[in-house]
Design a protein around this motif. Structure first.
Motif, PDB file in Angstrom:
ATOM      1  N   VAL A 116       0.841  -1.197   0.000  1.00  0.00           N
ATOM      2  CA  VAL A 116       0.000   0.000   0.000  1.00  0.00           C
ATOM      3  C   VAL A 116       0.875   1.246   0.000  1.00  0.00           C
ATOM      4  O   VAL A 116       0.582   2.223  -0.699  1.00  0.00           O
ATOM      5  N   ASP A 117       1.981   1.194   0.737  1.00  0.00           N
ATOM      6  CA  ASP A 117       2.913   2.330   0.754  1.00  0.00           C
ATOM      7  C   ASP A 117       3.515   2.574  -0.632  1.00  0.00           C
ATOM      8  O   ASP A 117       3.685   3.723  -1.047  1.00  0.00           O
ATOM      9  N   LYS A 120       0.817   4.211  -2.746  1.00  0.00           N
ATOM     10  CA  LYS A 120       0.698   5.622  -2.372  1.00  0.00           C
ATOM     11  C   LYS A 120       1.843   6.436  -2.971  1.00  0.00           C
ATOM     12  O   LYS A 120       1.638   7.549  -3.452  1.00  0.00           O
ATOM     13  N   HIS A 121       3.046   5.878  -2.944  1.00  0.00           N
ATOM     14  CA  HIS A 121       4.201   6.545  -3.548  1.00  0.00           C
ATOM     15  C   HIS A 121       3.986   6.747  -5.046  1.00  0.00           C
ATOM     16  O   HIS A 121       4.248   7.827  -5.579  1.00  0.00           O
ATOM     17  N   ALA A 124       1.378   9.450  -5.673  1.00  0.00           N
ATOM     18  CA  ALA A 124       1.950  10.773  -5.412  1.00  0.00           C
ATOM     19  C   ALA A 124       2.942  11.176  -6.503  1.00  0.00           C
ATOM     20  O   ALA A 124       2.981  12.338  -6.921  1.00  0.00           O
ATOM     21  N   GLU A 129      -3.183  12.276  -6.441  1.00  0.00           N
ATOM     22  CA  GLU A 129      -3.803  12.167  -5.110  1.00  0.00           C
ATOM     23  C   GLU A 129      -5.267  12.594  -5.103  1.00  0.00           C
ATOM     24  O   GLU A 129      -6.060  12.072  -4.333  1.00  0.00           O
ATOM     25  N   THR A 133      -7.879   6.864  -4.295  1.00  0.00           N
ATOM     26  CA  THR A 133      -7.873   6.502  -2.883  1.00  0.00           C
ATOM     27  C   THR A 133      -7.172   5.165  -2.774  1.00  0.00           C
ATOM     28  O   THR A 133      -7.461   4.243  -3.546  1.00  0.00           O
ATOM     29  N   VAL A 134      -6.243   5.050  -1.828  1.00  0.00           N
ATOM     30  CA  VAL A 134      -5.505   3.809  -1.616  1.00  0.00           C
ATOM     31  C   VAL A 134      -5.892   3.271  -0.257  1.00  0.00           C
ATOM     32  O   VAL A 134      -5.724   3.938   0.755  1.00  0.00           O
TER      33      VAL A 134
END
Length: 140
Positions: A116-117, A120-121, A124, A129, A133-134
């Motif tokens: 998930v990280d 998100k990276h 971004a 963003e 939605t993550v």
């Protein structure tokens, strides 16, 4: 000139070939994948090392989106403005490809916190963003 005779193998085993595919990169950093088409064409996204993620290849993503674009043309399907869910998202490549091609919003689901990280990276990095939605959740 005559060529010297080649030695014949005494076993029936064919010569070993170099590993390709997921086995060749197992346990190593995989680097990046590229977005194939759309607004972010050619941009790279991070791919985590190891076995938890097997990214969808460029060829498969291209085939999937071509099929979507052409198979439902008679029904008026358009990717632009749609909302999508990328379940078992891994790198998020499918959802990010959809956003690049005009989808309005994508929800990414994966149950692994480190994965998930990475998603998100990637979101971004592409500046998505506001249209993504993550979630850390199990898609099953």
């Amino acid at each position: 000139m005559k060529k010297p005779p080649q030695k014949r193998s005494t076993t029936n085993t064919p010569p070993a070939r170099p590993k390709t595919g997921p086995a060749a990169t197992r346990g190593t950093a995989r680097g990046t994948l590229r977005i194939i088409s759309g607004a972010w064409r050619g941009r790279g996204i991070a791919v985590p090392a190891g076995d938890p993620v097997r990214p969808t290849s460029d060829r498969v993503r291209e085939a999937l989106f071509n099929r979507l674009a052409h198979a439902f043309i008679g029904e008026g399907f358009r990717l632009a403005g749609t909302r999508a869910v990328d379940v078992f998202a891994g790198t998020g490549a499918l959802g990010l490809e959809a956003l690049s091609r005009g989808a309005a919003y994508v929800v990414f689901l994966d149950r692994s916190v480190p994965i998930v990280d990475v998603i998100k990276h990637n979101v971004a990095k592409l500046g998505a963003e506001d249209c993504a939605t993550v979630l850390n959740a199990d898609g099953a």
